[in-house]
Motif scaffolding. Structure first.
Motif, short mmCIF file in Angstrom:
data_model
loop_
_atom_site.label_atom_id
_atom_site.label_comp_id
_atom_site.label_asym_id
_atom_site.label_seq_id
_atom_site.Cartn_x
_atom_site.Cartn_y
_atom_site.Cartn_z
N THR A 316 41.39 6.83 3.12
CA THR A 316 42.61 7.45 3.64
C THR A 316 43.82 7.05 2.81
O THR A 316 44.66 7.90 2.45
N MET A 317 43.94 5.77 2.46
CA MET A 317 45.07 5.33 1.63
C MET A 317 45.01 5.93 0.24
O MET A 317 46.05 6.31 -0.34
N ILE A 318 43.82 6.07 -0.33
CA ILE A 318 43.67 6.65 -1.67
C ILE A 318 44.12 8.11 -1.66
O ILE A 318 44.89 8.55 -2.53
N TRP A 319 43.65 8.88 -0.68
CA TRP A 319 44.06 10.29 -0.61
C TRP A 319 45.56 10.42 -0.38
O TRP A 319 46.22 11.30 -0.97
N ALA A 320 46.12 9.57 0.47
CA ALA A 320 47.57 9.63 0.73
C ALA A 320 48.36 9.36 -0.55
O ALA A 320 49.32 10.10 -0.87
N MET A 321 47.98 8.32 -1.28
CA MET A 321 48.69 8.00 -2.52
C MET A 321 48.49 9.09 -3.57
O MET A 321 49.42 9.40 -4.34
N ALA A 322 47.31 9.70 -3.60
CA ALA A 322 47.07 10.79 -4.54
C ALA A 322 47.96 11.98 -4.23
O ALA A 322 48.55 12.60 -5.13
N GLU A 323 48.08 12.33 -2.96
CA GLU A 323 48.92 13.45 -2.57
C GLU A 323 50.40 13.17 -2.87
O GLU A 323 51.14 14.06 -3.30
N LEU A 324 50.83 11.94 -2.64
CA LEU A 324 52.23 11.59 -2.93
C LEU A 324 52.49 11.58 -4.43
O LEU A 324 53.57 11.98 -4.89
N ALA A 325 51.51 11.12 -5.21
CA ALA A 325 51.67 11.15 -6.67
C ALA A 325 51.75 12.59 -7.17
O ALA A 325 52.44 12.88 -8.16
N LYS A 326 51.07 13.49 -6.48
CA LYS A 326 51.08 14.90 -6.85
C LYS A 326 52.36 15.59 -6.40
O LYS A 326 52.71 16.67 -6.89
N ASN A 327 53.07 14.95 -5.45
CA ASN A 327 54.31 15.50 -4.89
C ASN A 327 55.41 14.44 -4.95
O ASN A 327 55.72 13.81 -3.93
N PRO A 328 56.01 14.23 -6.12
CA PRO A 328 56.99 13.15 -6.29
C PRO A 328 58.16 13.20 -5.31
O PRO A 328 58.70 12.15 -4.94
N THR A 329 58.56 14.39 -4.88
CA THR A 329 59.66 14.49 -3.92
C THR A 329 59.28 13.83 -2.60
O THR A 329 60.10 13.13 -1.98
N LEU A 330 58.04 14.05 -2.17
CA LEU A 330 57.56 13.42 -0.93
C LEU A 330 57.44 11.91 -1.11
O LEU A 330 57.75 11.14 -0.19
N MET A 331 56.98 11.50 -2.29
CA MET A 331 56.87 10.07 -2.58
C MET A 331 58.25 9.41 -2.47
O MET A 331 58.39 8.36 -1.83
N LYS A 332 59.25 10.02 -3.06
CA LYS A 332 60.60 9.44 -3.03
C LYS A 332 61.13 9.37 -1.61
O LYS A 332 61.75 8.37 -1.21
N LYS A 333 60.88 10.41 -0.83
CA LYS A 333 61.34 10.43 0.57
C LYS A 333 60.69 9.30 1.37
O LYS A 333 61.36 8.62 2.16
N ALA A 334 59.41 9.09 1.16
CA ALA A 334 58.69 8.02 1.87
C ALA A 334 59.20 6.65 1.44
O ALA A 334 59.38 5.74 2.27
N GLN A 335 59.46 6.48 0.15
CA GLN A 335 59.96 5.19 -0.34
C GLN A 335 61.36 4.90 0.18
O GLN A 335 61.67 3.76 0.53
#
Length: 509
Positions: A316-335
């Motif tokens: 689950t954590m691997i898929w979540a990080m993969a999806e966030l890496a694929k969507n940098p805007t979402l990654m930034k929002k989460a961070q």
């Protein structure tokens, strides 16, 4: 003795012909069965499962409906692919469909169904589940392991930090390896009260054994599909030998750690581990003349913990990080969320998690798009009932395709897209009451370790997002990140290729 492919096919054909001739005619009046794809002689619909069965079944359900009948050799199977049908099976007719099929891999590895996950419905299962829910996976018990989770996550973050500082060329880190090592270390300490450093195992060896056990538990044997003669195919293919090898390795390991706990000279840790809890129950039973639990029961429950606790949380954590890496805007929002909440404390703790609303949406969306178990563990019906107007007969194997339900365009807009915001102001949850999202199942057979698993995922992901900025390696474009699923009949659904990301140390961490 080596057997060429042509000879093996001829043997299989003759054996299956004999099986067909010997098969007794069913007395059931199989009227009003669910729709079914066309079948082939002998094998039925086996050829239509494909290398990714959950995907193949979802495609078939688009033609034959959300309640679909398949014939897998001799096994009558019904596949459920809609929340409405899932609600009927898992809630309305839960009692009629909450047993387990007698699969040989599960039988061997669980000491003849002495566990909680694969045990058939009955008095023993009710008692062992009660022990697991009350003694092993209660909120109080899970919270008591908070220090272990935080220590192991800190160890992982420090390991990634050292890698980041020692790599002037911004080399990537294998997050797949790191996250599997994290969950394995946690389960190892929670179950045994010791770390890998004090055992004969390392992370890789331990994970290899867990994956081998999953492959054994997650596949059908020829003997189950083709009665009378299938055992010969299992023997020729080496399935029995592989199964026995996995069992002996697991049994030897479990027995050794149980014996260590029974050693009067053992130095007990401050925190009770799972074996301590189960051994204490055995002692209390002996005092009252009861005999529900034995050492075999302990080993069977430990097997459930490893299969349910190591892979699913890491995946689950691997898929979540993969999806966030694929969507940098979402990654930034989460961070931004986690860093604003945690500030300069240096790490995320359990007390911060309830404030991380966007993180929880990310986890829900990961459960929807990438459930670690794409097909719930198979159920077996014990009486006749109807789903969507179709007859379900006793001894039918029932598969609920939660992967397919999570991608149904009738339920989810843009179902193939990773959109955490779809859960904003949305009451749908994953705890078994909303049949659109069922990563842990529902009803009597809902996963008893759900709280332990989600607690690990939340804390692990939050610390990865807090501690580092993440980039794809070597200037890779987001659209070319490999998001394929690993093929096979295992219980869990891993990402096909390791997730390699470049960590950049964050100021607060």
């Amino acid at each position: 003795m080596a057997i060429d492919a042509q000879t093996l096919l001829l043997i299989l054909f003759l054996l299956l012909t004999c099986s067909l001739m010997k098969r007794r005619t069913s007395k059931k009046q199989n009227k009003n069965l669910p729709p079914s794809p066309p079948k082939l002689p002998f094998i039925g619909n086996l050829h239509q499962l494909g290398s990714l069965p959950h995907q193949s079944l979802w495609q078939l359900s688009k033609t034959y409906g959300p309640v679909m009948h398949l014939q897998l050799g001799k096994m009558l199977t019904v596949v459920i692919s809609s929340p409405e049908a899932a609600k009927e099976v898992l809630k309305t007719y839960d009692l009629d469909s909450c047993s387990r099929p007698p699969l040989q891999g599960a039988r061997r590895l669980t000491y003849n169904y002495q566990d909680v996950a694969f045990s058939p419905y009955g008095e023993y299962w009710r008692e062992i589940r009660k022990i697991c829910v009350v003694e092993l996976f209660s909120v109080k018990r899970v919270q008591s392991y908070e220090s272990i989770r935080e220590e192991e996550i800190t160890n992982m973050i420090n390991s990634i930090s050292r890698h980041s500082l020692s790599s002037p060329n911004s080399s990537s880190v294998d997050l797949t390896e790191k996250l599997f090592a994290l969950t394995a270390s946690m389960i190892f300490r929670i179950a045994f009260g010791t770390s890998f450093a004090g055992s004969d195992f390392n992370h890789n060896k331990f994970n290899e054994l867990v994956h081998a056990a999953e492959a054994t538990m997650g596949s059908f044997s020829a003997a189950e599909i083709f009665p009378y003669v299938g055992w010969i195919v299992d023997w020729l293919s080496g399935l029995n030998r592989r199964r026995e090898k996995v069992f002996r390795e697991l049994d030897s390991f479990f027995q050794r750690v149980v014996d260590e706990h029974l050693n009067p000279g053992r130095t007990k840790p401050q925190q009770e581990d799972i074996i301590d809890v189960l051994l204490k129950i055995i002692k209390e039973q002996a005092r009252f003349g009861a005999a529900l639990l034995t050492e075999k029961n302990i080993k069977a429950v430990l097997l459930n913990m490893f299969l349910g606790g190591v892979d699913t949380s890491a995946i689950t954590m691997i898929w979540a990080m993969a999806e966030l890496a694929k969507n940098p805007t979402l990654m930034k929002k989460a961070q931004e969320e986690v860093r604003n909440i945690v500030g300069n404390k240096g790490k995320v703790t359990n007390s911060d998690i309830e404030k991380l609303h966007y993180l929880k949406m990310i986890i829900k969306e990961t459960f929807r798009l990438h459930p670690a178990g794409p097909l719930l563990l198979p159920r077996e019906s014990t009486s006749k009932f109807k789903v969507n107007g179709y007859e379900i007969y006793p001894k039918t194997l029932i598969q609920v395709n939660v992967w397919g339900i999570g991608r149904d365009p009738k339920i989810w807009s843009d179902p193939e897209e990773f959109i955490p915001e779809r859960f904003m102001d949305n009451s749908i949850d994953y705890k078994g009451q909303h049949f659109e999202l069922l990563p842990f199942g529902s009803g009597r057979r809902i996963c008893p370790g759900m709280y332990m698993g989600t607690t690990t995922v939340e804390l692990g992901l939050a610390n990865l997002l807090y501690s580092f900025d993440w980039e794809l390696p070597n200037g890779m474009k987001e659209e070319v990140l490999n998001m394929d699923e690993s093929a096979g009949l295992c219980l869990s659904l891993a990402k096909k290729t390791p997730l390699e990301l470049v960590p950049k140390k964050h100021l607060f961490a």
